[in-house]
Design an enzyme around this catalytic site. Structure first.
Site, PDB file in Angstrom:
ATOM      1  N   HIS A  77      34.797  68.561  31.797  1.00 21.00           N
ATOM      2  CA  HIS A  77      35.905  69.515  32.363  1.00 21.00           C
ATOM      3  C   HIS A  77      35.431  70.702  32.461  1.00 21.00           C
ATOM      4  CE1 HIS A  77      36.962  69.005  28.234  1.00 21.00           C
ATOM      5  NE2 HIS A  77      37.322  70.279  28.347  1.00 21.00           N
ATOM      6  N   HIS A 120      34.573  59.093  34.793  1.00 20.25           N
ATOM      7  CA  HIS A 120      34.548  59.428  33.541  1.00 20.25           C
ATOM      8  C   HIS A 120      33.092  59.714  33.217  1.00 20.25           C
ATOM      9  CE1 HIS A 120      35.365  59.708  29.200  1.00 20.25           C
ATOM     10  NE2 HIS A 120      34.206  58.935  29.048  1.00 20.25           N
TER      11      HIS A 120
HETATM   12  P1  5GP Z   1      38.007  71.805  25.582  1.00 16.38           P
HETATM   13  O1  5GP Z   1      38.477  72.359  24.361  1.00 16.38           O
HETATM   14  O2  5GP Z   1      37.511  70.264  25.277  1.00 16.38           O
HETATM   15  O3  5GP Z   1      37.121  72.519  26.372  1.00 16.38           O
HETATM   16  O4  5GP Z   1      39.341  71.508  26.292  1.00 16.38           O
HETATM   17  C1  5GP Z   1      40.244  70.879  26.205  1.00 16.38           C
HETATM   18  C2  5GP Z   1      41.462  71.691  27.253  1.00 16.38           C
HETATM   19  O5  5GP Z   1      42.295  70.342  27.355  1.00 16.38           O
HETATM   20  C3  5GP Z   1      42.166  72.552  26.167  1.00 16.38           C
HETATM   21  O6  5GP Z   1      42.322  73.733  26.698  1.00 16.38           O
HETATM   22  C4  5GP Z   1      43.501  71.802  25.967  1.00 16.38           C
HETATM   23  O7  5GP Z   1      44.576  72.751  26.153  1.00 16.38           O
HETATM   24  C5  5GP Z   1      43.791  70.856  27.284  1.00 16.38           C
HETATM   25  N1  5GP Z   1      44.467  69.760  27.140  1.00 16.38           N
HETATM   26  C6  5GP Z   1      44.446  68.747  26.107  1.00 16.38           C
HETATM   27  N2  5GP Z   1      45.227  67.713  26.443  1.00 16.38           N
HETATM   28  C7  5GP Z   1      45.867  68.213  27.622  1.00 16.38           C
HETATM   29  C8  5GP Z   1      46.893  67.501  28.649  1.00 16.38           C
HETATM   30  O8  5GP Z   1      47.218  66.326  28.018  1.00 16.38           O
HETATM   31  N3  5GP Z   1      47.323  68.262  29.453  1.00 16.38           N
HETATM   32  C9  5GP Z   1      46.901  69.297  29.965  1.00 16.38           C
HETATM   33  N4  5GP Z   1      47.272  69.760  31.184  1.00 16.38           N
HETATM   34  N5  5GP Z   1      45.763  69.931  29.140  1.00 16.38           N
HETATM   35  C10 5GP Z   1      45.403  69.372  28.193  1.00 16.38           C
HETATM   36 ZN    ZN Z   2      37.677  59.929  30.876  1.00 18.40          ZN
END
Ligand code: 5GP
Ligand code: ZN
Length: 112
Positions: A98, A45
Site C-alpha cells: 500500500h 495481493h
Molecule cells: P503501514 O503502517 O503498514 O504502512 O500502514 C497501515 C495503515 O493502515 C495504517 O496507517 C493504519 O491506520 C491503516 N489501517 C489499518 N487497518 C485499517 C482498516 O481496517 N481500515 C482502514 N481504512 N485503514 C486501516
Molecule cells: Zn492482501
C-alpha cells in the site's frame, strides 16, 4: 487469506473509498496522520514493495498515475507525499502493498 486489505478490496470489510477500478482501490486511512490520508492498494495481493517483480510491478505506475488525480480531487494543490513502508524496519504493519497519500499540511523530513 487472512489479509485485512484483501478483505477491504473485496468488500468484506467496509472502507471509505475515494477511487476504484479493476486493478486498484483507494480509501481513507482509519487513523489519519494528515488532513488528507488515503491508502492506495493493488487489488492483487502483493505482500510488500520487496515482493514486486517485472511481472507484477506495472501496478505501481498505475497507482502513481491515479495518485495525482486523487491529489487534485482532494485539493492538494500545494503538494503531497506518497509513502511506502516496507518490512519491519520500514514500519509496515499491514502485509499487503500500500502507498500512503498524505497532504493538507506541510511534511517534515527526514521521517522518524
Ligand atoms: P503501514 O503502517 O503498514 O504502512 O500502514 C497501515 C495503515 O493502515 C495504517 O496507517 C493504519 O491506520 C491503516 N489501517 C489499518 N487497518 C485499517 C482498516 O481496517 N481500515 C482502514 N481504512 N485503514 C486501516
Ligand atoms: Zn492482501
Amino acid at each position: 487469506m487472512d489479509c485485512i486489505f484483501c478483505k477491504i478490496a473485496n468488500g468484506e470489510i467496509p472502507s471509505t473509498k475515494v477511487y476504484e477500478d479493476d486493478k486498484m482501490l483507494a480509501f481513507r486511512d482509519l487513523d489519519p496522520q494528515a488532513p488528507v490520508h488515503i491508502l492506495m492498494i493493488p487489488k492483487e495481493h502483493i505482500a510488500s514493495a520487496d515482493d514486486l517483480t517485472e511481472e507484477n510491478a506495472q501496478i505501481v505506475a498505475h497507482i502513481f498515475t491515479v495518485a495525482k488525480k486523487i491529489a487534485a480531487a482532494e485539493g492538494l494543490t500545494n503538494g503531497y507525499r506518497i509513502v511506502n513502508n516496507c518490512g519491519e524496519d520500514g514500519g509496515q504493519t499491514v502485509k499487503h502493498l500500500h502507498f500512503h497519500l498524505l497532504g493538507g499540511r506541510s511534511m517534515a523530513w527526514p521521517p522518524g
